[in-house]
Design an enzyme around this catalytic site. Structure first.
Site, PDB file in Angstrom:
ATOM      1  N   PHE A 152       0.839  -1.202   0.000  1.00 30.90           N
ATOM      2  CA  PHE A 152       0.000   0.000   0.000  1.00 30.90           C
ATOM      3  C   PHE A 152       0.872   1.250   0.000  1.00 30.90           C
ATOM      4  O   PHE A 152       0.775   2.109   0.877  1.00 30.90           O
ATOM      5  CB  PHE A 152      -0.933  -0.041   1.209  1.00 30.90           C
ATOM      6  CG  PHE A 152      -2.217   0.724   1.012  1.00 30.90           C
ATOM      7  CD1 PHE A 152      -2.983   0.559  -0.134  1.00 30.90           C
ATOM      8  CD2 PHE A 152      -2.673   1.589   1.990  1.00 30.90           C
ATOM      9  CE1 PHE A 152      -4.178   1.244  -0.302  1.00 30.90           C
ATOM     10  CE2 PHE A 152      -3.861   2.284   1.842  1.00 30.90           C
ATOM     11  CZ  PHE A 152      -4.615   2.120   0.686  1.00 30.90           C
ATOM     12  N   GLY A 153       1.725   1.329  -1.015  1.00 35.13           N
ATOM     13  CA  GLY A 153       2.533   2.537  -1.202  1.00 35.13           C
ATOM     14  C   GLY A 153       1.794   3.504  -2.107  1.00 35.13           C
ATOM     15  O   GLY A 153       0.562   3.494  -2.176  1.00 35.13           O
ATOM     16  N   ARG A 154       2.563   4.297  -2.825  1.00 34.57           N
ATOM     17  CA  ARG A 154       1.958   5.354  -3.658  1.00 34.57           C
ATOM     18  C   ARG A 154       0.963   4.787  -4.671  1.00 34.57           C
ATOM     19  O   ARG A 154      -0.159   5.285  -4.803  1.00 34.57           O
ATOM     20  CB  ARG A 154       3.065   6.117  -4.411  1.00 34.57           C
ATOM     21  CG  ARG A 154       3.899   7.015  -3.546  1.00 34.57           C
ATOM     22  CD  ARG A 154       5.100   7.532  -4.322  1.00 34.57           C
ATOM     23  NE  ARG A 154       6.073   6.469  -4.471  1.00 34.57           N
ATOM     24  CZ  ARG A 154       7.290   6.482  -3.928  1.00 34.57           C
ATOM     25  NH1 ARG A 154       7.698   7.523  -3.256  1.00 34.57           N
ATOM     26  NH2 ARG A 154       8.110   5.468  -4.074  1.00 34.57           N
ATOM     27  N   ILE A 155       1.381   3.742  -5.401  1.00 35.36           N
ATOM     28  CA  ILE A 155       0.510   3.228  -6.473  1.00 35.36           C
ATOM     29  C   ILE A 155      -0.688   2.495  -5.873  1.00 35.36           C
ATOM     30  O   ILE A 155      -1.821   2.661  -6.325  1.00 35.36           O
ATOM     31  CB  ILE A 155       1.312   2.330  -7.435  1.00 35.36           C
ATOM     32  CG1 ILE A 155       2.445   3.136  -8.100  1.00 35.36           C
ATOM     33  CG2 ILE A 155       0.395   1.740  -8.503  1.00 35.36           C
ATOM     34  CD1 ILE A 155       3.449   2.300  -8.880  1.00 35.36           C
ATOM     35  N   THR A 229       0.600  -5.649 -11.868  1.00 36.63           N
ATOM     36  CA  THR A 229       1.307  -4.610 -12.641  1.00 36.63           C
ATOM     37  C   THR A 229       2.638  -4.291 -11.955  1.00 36.63           C
ATOM     38  O   THR A 229       3.241  -3.254 -12.241  1.00 36.63           O
ATOM     39  CB  THR A 229       0.469  -3.316 -12.730  1.00 36.63           C
ATOM     40  OG1 THR A 229       0.115  -2.913 -11.397  1.00 36.63           O
ATOM     41  CG2 THR A 229      -0.774  -3.489 -13.566  1.00 36.63           C
ATOM     42  N   ARG A 231       5.762  -6.803 -10.519  1.00 39.67           N
ATOM     43  CA  ARG A 231       6.848  -7.557 -11.128  1.00 39.67           C
ATOM     44  C   ARG A 231       6.410  -9.010 -11.258  1.00 39.67           C
ATOM     45  O   ARG A 231       5.775  -9.555 -10.354  1.00 39.67           O
ATOM     46  CB  ARG A 231       8.113  -7.498 -10.264  1.00 39.67           C
ATOM     47  CG  ARG A 231       8.865  -6.179 -10.314  1.00 39.67           C
ATOM     48  CD  ARG A 231       9.495  -5.921 -11.681  1.00 39.67           C
ATOM     49  NE  ARG A 231      10.254  -4.680 -11.721  1.00 39.67           N
ATOM     50  CZ  ARG A 231       9.753  -3.493 -12.072  1.00 39.67           C
ATOM     51  NH1 ARG A 231       8.496  -3.381 -12.439  1.00 39.67           N
ATOM     52  NH2 ARG A 231      10.528  -2.420 -12.081  1.00 39.67           N
ATOM     53  N   GLU A 260      10.411 -11.896 -18.393  1.00 40.25           N
ATOM     54  CA  GLU A 260       9.988 -11.106 -19.561  1.00 40.25           C
ATOM     55  C   GLU A 260      11.205 -10.519 -20.278  1.00 40.25           C
ATOM     56  O   GLU A 260      12.226 -10.271 -19.636  1.00 40.25           O
ATOM     57  CB  GLU A 260       9.004 -10.002 -19.130  1.00 40.25           C
ATOM     58  CG  GLU A 260       9.601  -8.972 -18.186  1.00 40.25           C
ATOM     59  CD  GLU A 260       8.568  -7.935 -17.729  1.00 40.25           C
ATOM     60  OE1 GLU A 260       7.553  -8.313 -17.148  1.00 40.25           O
ATOM     61  OE2 GLU A 260       8.820  -6.753 -17.981  1.00 40.25           O
ATOM     62  N   HIS A 278       3.881  -5.034 -20.286  1.00 38.53           N
ATOM     63  CA  HIS A 278       4.536  -4.169 -19.285  1.00 38.53           C
ATOM     64  C   HIS A 278       4.389  -2.686 -19.659  1.00 38.53           C
ATOM     65  O   HIS A 278       5.382  -1.992 -19.901  1.00 38.53           O
ATOM     66  CB  HIS A 278       6.017  -4.548 -19.111  1.00 38.53           C
ATOM     67  CG  HIS A 278       6.569  -4.119 -17.780  1.00 38.53           C
ATOM     68  ND1 HIS A 278       7.583  -4.788 -17.129  1.00 38.53           N
ATOM     69  CD2 HIS A 278       6.241  -3.074 -16.979  1.00 38.53           C
ATOM     70  CE1 HIS A 278       7.858  -4.177 -15.991  1.00 38.53           C
ATOM     71  NE2 HIS A 278       7.064  -3.124 -15.870  1.00 38.53           N
ATOM     72  N   ILE A 279       3.129  -2.237 -19.692  1.00 33.53           N
ATOM     73  CA  ILE A 279       2.854  -0.854 -20.106  1.00 33.53           C
ATOM     74  C   ILE A 279       2.185  -0.040 -18.996  1.00 33.53           C
ATOM     75  O   ILE A 279       1.539   0.967 -19.260  1.00 33.53           O
ATOM     76  CB  ILE A 279       1.986  -0.809 -21.389  1.00 33.53           C
ATOM     77  CG1 ILE A 279       0.737  -1.693 -21.253  1.00 33.53           C
ATOM     78  CG2 ILE A 279       2.806  -1.204 -22.612  1.00 33.53           C
ATOM     79  CD1 ILE A 279      -0.246  -1.572 -22.427  1.00 33.53           C
ATOM     80  N   GLY A 280       2.379  -0.479 -17.756  1.00 29.98           N
ATOM     81  CA  GLY A 280       1.717   0.211 -16.644  1.00 29.98           C
ATOM     82  C   GLY A 280       1.984   1.713 -16.626  1.00 29.98           C
ATOM     83  O   GLY A 280       1.086   2.518 -16.396  1.00 29.98           O
TER      84      GLY A 280
END
Ligand code: GLV
Length: 315
Positions: A152-155, A229, A231, A260, A278-280
């Protein structure tokens, strides 16, 4: 001084570096990513690299003048931070500027899986769609469901804000208590048990590697959705494939993969799986800002200043 980038960047790196540090030589490929094999580190003072570039003790040994590695990503699992600190090389990353883009993409995958968009797209493109049907491609609503967020960090918090707007309940597991209205901190076991959608937002570390394994997947609801999204290595891909194939999950959305860009071929055959390359953080806004943070970090270190977004200590 010499600044080397393994990738072309959506900013005028040469102009910015030479304006700030006259006389500096800047090697930046005109197009695409050339990787470490495509650059010369022998007399590089600064390196701008991507998450594809493995910066280990071997790479650092080939760069005896290096003072800073500016990783154009928020995750730094591609870098041996201990080796970098040992070699007196500062490491920087690109947090904050990709938070909203990545949260938006995690939400995109949640919706795409819940509403079976991948299957629908393939059906229309196949030319065999027979028309509207009452029971066609029935998905699940997110409204009223529980979103579990691992990390539960920034993202993770940015995703929670979106989910609350969709009328979801939000629970999270994180080593730290975070004060975010309308959310509840739970144990990791509770998270897997209770989530209708589980989204991964933790960094890849020895503790989080394969944290989503067969045992934990078996505790998830058979109606649940998994979204990654973060790793690829956070998930035991084989166990996920088994769960999806056996119908023990509603579906999954993956933007990241073990090893990947190689894709485990069995993933292609998984029902209800939405795949993304991998386009987050892949918005023009985020990627331009990420490149700018790298340029800023290089200029700061080579000017003798402490850069923002320092991951390791500065020499
Ligand atoms: C992308 O995956 C990043 O770490 O920035």
């Amino acid at each position: 001084m010499r600044v080397v980038s393994t990738s072309s960047l959506p900013i005028d790196l040469v102009g910015q570096i030479t304006a700030a540090l006259p006389g500096t030589i800047v090697d930046v490929p005109a197009h695409g990513h050339v990787g470490l094999a495509g650059v010369s580190l022998a007399d590089a003072d600064a390196l701008i690299c991507l998450l594809l570039d493995k910066i280990d003790a071997h790479a650092l040994a080939a760069a005896p003048s290096l003072r800073v590695v500016a990783n154009c990503a928020v995750g730094v699992d591609n870098i041996d931070l201990v080796a970098a600190a040992g070699a007196n090389v500062a490491v920087t990353n690109t947090p904050d500027v990709l938070t909203e883009a990545t949260a938006e993409f995690a939400f995109t995958l949640m919706l795409a899986v819940a509403r079976r968009l991948g299957e629908g797209e393939r059906l229309v493109r196949s030319g065999t769609w027979g028309g509207w049907a009452l029971d066609q491609l029935l998905g699940v609503e997110l409204h009223g469901k529980t979103l579990g967020i691992l990390g539960f960090g920034r993202i993770g918090q940015a995703l929670a804000r979106r989910a609350l707007g969709f009328g979801m309940r939000v629970i999270y597991a994180d080593p730290h208590q975070v004060s975010a209205d309308g959310t509840e901190r739970v144990t990791i076991d509770q998270l897997f048990l209770r989530a209708d959608v589980l989204s991964l937002h933790c960094p890849l570390t020895p503790e989080t590697r394969r944290v989503v394994d067969a045992t934990r997947l078996a505790t998830m609801k058979p109606t649940a959705i998994l979204v990654n999204t973060a790793r690829g290595d956070i998930v035991d891909e084989g166990a996920l494939i088994d769960a999806l194939t056996a119908g023990r999950l509603f579906g999954a959305g993956l933007d990241v993969f073990v090893g990947e860009p190689r894709i485990e071929p069995r993933l292609y055959g998984c029902p209800r799986l939405v795949l993304a390359p991998h386009i987050g953080s892949a918005t023009t806004e985020a990627r331009t800002s990420m490149a700018q943070l790298c340029a800023d970090a290089v200029i700061a270190v080579l000017s003798g200043r402490r850069p923002g977004n320092l991951v390791t200590r500065i020499p």
